[in-house]
Design a protein around this motif. Structure first.
Motif, PDB file in Angstrom:
ATOM      1  N   ALA A 248       0.832  -1.208   0.000  1.00  0.00           N
ATOM      2  CA  ALA A 248       0.000   0.000   0.000  1.00  0.00           C
ATOM      3  C   ALA A 248       0.867   1.259   0.000  1.00  0.00           C
ATOM      4  N   LEU A 249       2.037   1.182   0.639  1.00  0.00           N
ATOM      5  CA  LEU A 249       2.936   2.334   0.696  1.00  0.00           C
ATOM      6  C   LEU A 249       3.822   2.451  -0.530  1.00  0.00           C
TER       7      LEU A 249
ATOM      8  N   GLY B  22       5.560  -3.739  -6.275  1.00  0.00           N
ATOM      9  CA  GLY B  22       6.910  -4.290  -6.272  1.00  0.00           C
ATOM     10  C   GLY B  22       7.547  -4.362  -4.901  1.00  0.00           C
ATOM     11  N   ALA B  23       6.857  -3.956  -3.856  1.00  0.00           N
ATOM     12  CA  ALA B  23       7.424  -3.984  -2.508  1.00  0.00           C
ATOM     13  C   ALA B  23       7.758  -5.419  -2.107  1.00  0.00           C
ATOM     14  N   THR B  24       8.787  -5.560  -1.328  1.00  0.00           N
ATOM     15  CA  THR B  24       9.258  -6.880  -0.907  1.00  0.00           C
ATOM     16  C   THR B  24       8.234  -7.569  -0.015  1.00  0.00           C
ATOM     17  N   GLU B  25       8.069  -8.863  -0.219  1.00  0.00           N
ATOM     18  CA  GLU B  25       7.199  -9.647   0.650  1.00  0.00           C
ATOM     19  C   GLU B  25       7.815  -9.765   2.044  1.00  0.00           C
ATOM     20  N   ALA B  26       6.969  -9.787   3.063  1.00  0.00           N
ATOM     21  CA  ALA B  26       7.452 -10.034   4.419  1.00  0.00           C
ATOM     22  C   ALA B  26       7.924 -11.480   4.516  1.00  0.00           C
TER      23      ALA B  26
ATOM     24  N   ASP C 290       7.795   7.960   5.798  1.00  0.00           N
ATOM     25  CA  ASP C 290       7.377   9.340   5.524  1.00  0.00           C
ATOM     26  C   ASP C 290       6.281   9.397   4.468  1.00  0.00           C
ATOM     27  N   LEU C 291       6.005   8.262   3.813  1.00  0.00           N
ATOM     28  CA  LEU C 291       4.884   8.183   2.868  1.00  0.00           C
ATOM     29  C   LEU C 291       3.560   7.900   3.571  1.00  0.00           C
ATOM     30  N   ASP C 292       3.580   7.834   4.898  1.00  0.00           N
ATOM     31  CA  ASP C 292       2.381   7.552   5.685  1.00  0.00           C
ATOM     32  C   ASP C 292       2.023   8.793   6.508  1.00  0.00           C
ATOM     33  N   PRO C 293       1.481   9.841   5.863  1.00  0.00           N
ATOM     34  CA  PRO C 293       1.191  11.075   6.599  1.00  0.00           C
ATOM     35  C   PRO C 293       0.137  10.889   7.680  1.00  0.00           C
ATOM     36  N   VAL C 294      -0.796   9.955   7.473  1.00  0.00           N
ATOM     37  CA  VAL C 294      -1.826   9.732   8.495  1.00  0.00           C
ATOM     38  C   VAL C 294      -1.188   9.184   9.768  1.00  0.00           C
TER      39      VAL C 294
END
Length: 312
Positions: free
Chosen positions: A35-36, A40-44, A123-127
């Protein structure tokens, strides 16, 4: 006892059961990262959660909470043990689940006698950043994920005088113990506490994703002592290599050993067919300039925030 949760109708909370809940937690962590940072974000990987569970004295029954949605799916997870983490699935945000879990984490920390609680937020999570600031958290530092493309790496130069570089030897307890010593000694100046070998190994050499062939060690030729290490992990579902730890003994710093280890780790990642190599660094280490000088750039940034808690 820690503060009870007040949740929206139909949502329920309970502690983590490590034997059955781990796949759902990993799916949630992956969904949050994507979501962030996009698809292409790495899997946990299991090592992330295993490292939390390996913390000394950590009790999943008291130190974790899972929140399930009315349909039974996992909506959030949190843990608190000197540090803390809370993740809410993107599909369940806006229901004050994060606020409820924040109150629980702080209450649990006070029970444990923790005077300050640290949170790390992209820092991409302003909420998330706004919520923490609203509840009294203040910036303490920053963390950066850096990357380097591997297609056009320069040839590494000669090793510093008196130093030989070789891969980590899997299954050799001497290498594991030596790497633990080097890393924990090097990080002692800025980490809040030293990890014993068992806990540290869960973060690194005992993880399923540890890649010894991409983990060079620097050895002093005079006595065979390991004086530097770059320990790497695989990144499931990604074209990235990842350097989990880079450290050099204090007496051997400022000789180019760290740079040389990185060059070897980068080349090993390229030989494995990967397109990039990444690593995280914290503002407390003072190492950002080194990584920029070897050609790495910042992929994204997280803010480290801290709050002083009212102890009884």
């Amino acid at each position: 006892m820690a503060q009870p949760l007040v949740l929206s109708a139909g949502y329920t909370a309970r502690a983590l059961d490590p034997d059955r809940d781990l796949p759902d937690v990993l799916d949630l962590l992956t969904s949050c990262e994507r979501a962030l940072h996009g698809a292409g974000a790495t899997e946990a990987d299991r090592g992330e959660v295993a490292a939390v569970l390996a913390r000394p004295g950590f009790d999943p029954a008291a130190d974790t909470l899972l929140v399930h949605a009315p349909d039974g799916r996992l909506a959030a997870w949190a843990w608190s043990d000197r540090r803390c983490e809370c993740r809410v699935h993107p599909a369940h945000r806006g229901r004050r689940i994060g606020t409820a879990l924040l109150g629980w984490m702080e209450s649990r920390a006070v029970e444990q006698g923790v005077g300050k609680l640290v949170q790390v937020v992209a820092d991409l999570d302003p909420v998330g950043l706004t919520m923490l600031r609203t509840y009294g958290y203040r910036p303490k530092g920053a963390s950066w994920l850096l990357e380097i493309p591997l297609a056009d790496l320069p040839e590494p130069g000669p090793a510093p005088a008196g130093i030989a570089v070789r891969p980590f030897r899997p299954g050799d307890p001497r290498d594991a113990r030596a790497a633990h010593r080097v890393v924990e000694d090097a990080f002692a100046d800025w980490k809040a506490r030293r990890m014993d070998f068992a806990e540290w190994a869960q973060h690194t050499v005992h993880r399923e994703t540890f890649t010894p062939e991409r983990s060079p060690l620097a050895v002093a030729e005079a006595d065979g002592r390991v004086v530097g290490a770059a320990l790497s992990l695989d990144q499931p579902g990604s074209g990235d290599g990842y350097v989990e730890s880079l450290a050099v003994d204090r007496d051997h710093r400022n000789r180019g050993i760290a740079r040389h280890l990185l060059q070897h780790a980068f080349r090993a990642c390229r030989e494995a067919g990967l397109s990039h190599c990444t690593l995280w660094t914290h503002s407390g280490t003072g190492a950002l300039d080194l990584y920029l000088k070897v050609g790495m750039t910042v992929r994204y940034t997280s803010v480290v925030l801290e709050k002083t808690l009212p102890l009884p």
